[in-house]
Scaffold this motif. Structure first.
Motif, PDB file in Angstrom:
ATOM      1  N   THR A  50     -30.778 -53.987-106.520  1.00 10.18           N
ATOM      2  CA  THR A  50     -31.569 -52.812-106.874  1.00 10.18           C
ATOM      3  C   THR A  50     -31.979 -52.816-108.350  1.00 10.18           C
ATOM      4  O   THR A  50     -32.916 -52.125-108.721  1.00 10.18           O
ATOM      5  CB  THR A  50     -30.800 -51.511-106.554  1.00 10.18           C
ATOM      6  N   VAL A  51     -31.307 -53.609-109.178  1.00 10.49           N
ATOM      7  CA  VAL A  51     -31.661 -53.699-110.597  1.00 10.49           C
ATOM      8  C   VAL A  51     -32.916 -54.561-110.776  1.00 10.49           C
ATOM      9  O   VAL A  51     -33.886 -54.160-111.416  1.00 10.49           O
ATOM     10  CB  VAL A  51     -30.489 -54.259-111.438  1.00 10.49           C
ATOM     11  N   PRO A 115     -39.839 -49.800-101.607  1.00  8.49           N
ATOM     12  CA  PRO A 115     -39.732 -51.193-101.145  1.00  8.49           C
ATOM     13  C   PRO A 115     -40.908 -52.082-101.552  1.00  8.49           C
ATOM     14  O   PRO A 115     -40.728 -53.284-101.721  1.00  8.49           O
ATOM     15  CB  PRO A 115     -39.649 -51.061 -99.625  1.00  8.49           C
ATOM     16  N   GLU A 116     -42.079 -51.505-101.746  1.00  8.44           N
ATOM     17  CA  GLU A 116     -43.248 -52.324-102.111  1.00  8.44           C
ATOM     18  C   GLU A 116     -43.086 -52.973-103.480  1.00  8.44           C
ATOM     19  O   GLU A 116     -43.763 -53.957-103.782  1.00  8.44           O
ATOM     20  CB  GLU A 116     -44.534 -51.485-102.109  1.00  8.44           C
ATOM     21  N   SER A 117     -42.197 -52.441-104.310  1.00  9.26           N
ATOM     22  CA  SER A 117     -41.986 -53.018-105.640  1.00  9.26           C
ATOM     23  C   SER A 117     -40.929 -54.139-105.629  1.00  9.26           C
ATOM     24  O   SER A 117     -40.651 -54.724-106.671  1.00  9.26           O
ATOM     25  CB  SER A 117     -41.573 -51.931-106.632  1.00  9.26           C
ATOM     26  N   TYR A 118     -40.387 -54.432-104.453  1.00  4.71           N
ATOM     27  CA  TYR A 118     -39.348 -55.459-104.323  1.00  4.71           C
ATOM     28  C   TYR A 118     -39.941 -56.811-103.940  1.00  4.71           C
ATOM     29  O   TYR A 118     -40.964 -56.886-103.276  1.00  4.71           O
ATOM     30  CB  TYR A 118     -38.323 -55.051-103.251  1.00  4.71           C
ATOM     31  N   ASP A 154     -22.546 -65.076-106.906  1.00  4.45           N
ATOM     32  CA  ASP A 154     -23.878 -64.775-106.374  1.00  4.45           C
ATOM     33  C   ASP A 154     -25.016 -65.239-107.277  1.00  4.45           C
ATOM     34  O   ASP A 154     -26.184 -65.183-106.896  1.00  4.45           O
ATOM     35  CB  ASP A 154     -24.022 -63.295-106.034  1.00  4.45           C
ATOM     36  N   SER A 155     -24.702 -65.766-108.456  1.00  5.47           N
ATOM     37  CA  SER A 155     -25.764 -66.272-109.334  1.00  5.47           C
ATOM     38  C   SER A 155     -26.503 -67.446-108.697  1.00  5.47           C
ATOM     39  O   SER A 155     -27.649 -67.708-109.060  1.00  5.47           O
ATOM     40  CB  SER A 155     -25.210 -66.677-110.692  1.00  5.47           C
ATOM     41  N   ILE A 156     -25.896 -68.137-107.734  1.00  4.66           N
ATOM     42  CA  ILE A 156     -26.618 -69.256-107.104  1.00  4.66           C
ATOM     43  C   ILE A 156     -27.759 -68.749-106.214  1.00  4.66           C
ATOM     44  O   ILE A 156     -28.662 -69.511-105.906  1.00  4.66           O
ATOM     45  CB  ILE A 156     -25.698 -70.236-106.334  1.00  4.66           C
ATOM     46  N   ILE A 157     -27.710 -67.466-105.839  1.00  4.26           N
ATOM     47  CA  ILE A 157     -28.864 -66.926-105.106  1.00  4.26           C
ATOM     48  C   ILE A 157     -29.727 -66.046-106.010  1.00  4.26           C
ATOM     49  O   ILE A 157     -30.934 -65.995-105.849  1.00  4.26           O
ATOM     50  CB  ILE A 157     -28.471 -66.184-103.815  1.00  4.26           C
ATOM     51  N   THR A 158     -29.111 -65.354-106.962  1.00  8.04           N
ATOM     52  CA  THR A 158     -29.896 -64.467-107.832  1.00  8.04           C
ATOM     53  C   THR A 158     -30.608 -65.223-108.946  1.00  8.04           C
ATOM     54  O   THR A 158     -31.625 -64.774-109.441  1.00  8.04           O
ATOM     55  CB  THR A 158     -29.019 -63.354-108.436  1.00  8.04           C
TER      56      THR A 158
END
Length: 163
Positions: A50-51, A115-118, A154-158
């Protein structure tokens, strides 16, 4: 094997990540209200940043890795299609779901307000090393090993490495 692995991945994200985790699988046709969208299957695990405003639809696969050349061939046929026939190829199905989500972002409103901003970064999370992971390197659908996720976070996906 699929549901226990999905639950294990869901619990890992809840305990080891600041990302929002949706507790249940999400059938695409229920999001759209259109029975024709059953062909896109469901989102096994939806994790949301969400960030940075990113949806991570995750396809959880708990397949045993191929142990011999025949099993490798079957695995490749399952993921890429056989004899040029890609209709039933699993990787293509996941890529089509990814495109559907990107084209229908307003339907994700039940999870976030805007959601459109994601952005959408779909991925396949594998319980074990699978041969197609080496062959699908150029796919829009990255294949991430669960052990690597647990090891590196999770940095490997983010923050995926640049191709």
């Amino acid at each position: 094997k699929g549901t226990p692995f999905r639950n294990e991945a869901k619990n890992w994200f809840r305990k080891n990540s600041k990302l929002e985790v949706i507790e249940h699988e999400i059938p695409i046709y229920k999001l759209s209200g259109n029975e024709k969208d059953r062909e896109f299957g469901d989102i096994d695990l939806l994790v949301i940043d969400t960030v940075n405003k990113v949806f991570y639809p995750i396809e959880c696969k708990h397949k045993s890795g191929a142990r011999n050349i025949l099993e490798m061939k079957r695995e490749m046929d399952d993921f890429f299609g056989r004899d040029g026939k890609t209709k039933d190829a699993k990787l293509l199905k996941h890529e089509k779901r990814d495109a559907w989500i990107k084209n229908n972002l307003p339907l994700m409103k039940s999870f976030v307000n805007d959601p459109e901003s994601y952005r959408v970064r779909s991925l396949l999370l594998s319980a074990e090393e699978i041969a197609i992971g080496f062959l699908a390197k150029d796919s829009e659908m990255p294949i991430v090993l669960f052990n690597q996720l647990k090891l590196k976070g999770d940095s490997i996906i983010t923050n995926p490495p640049a191709k």
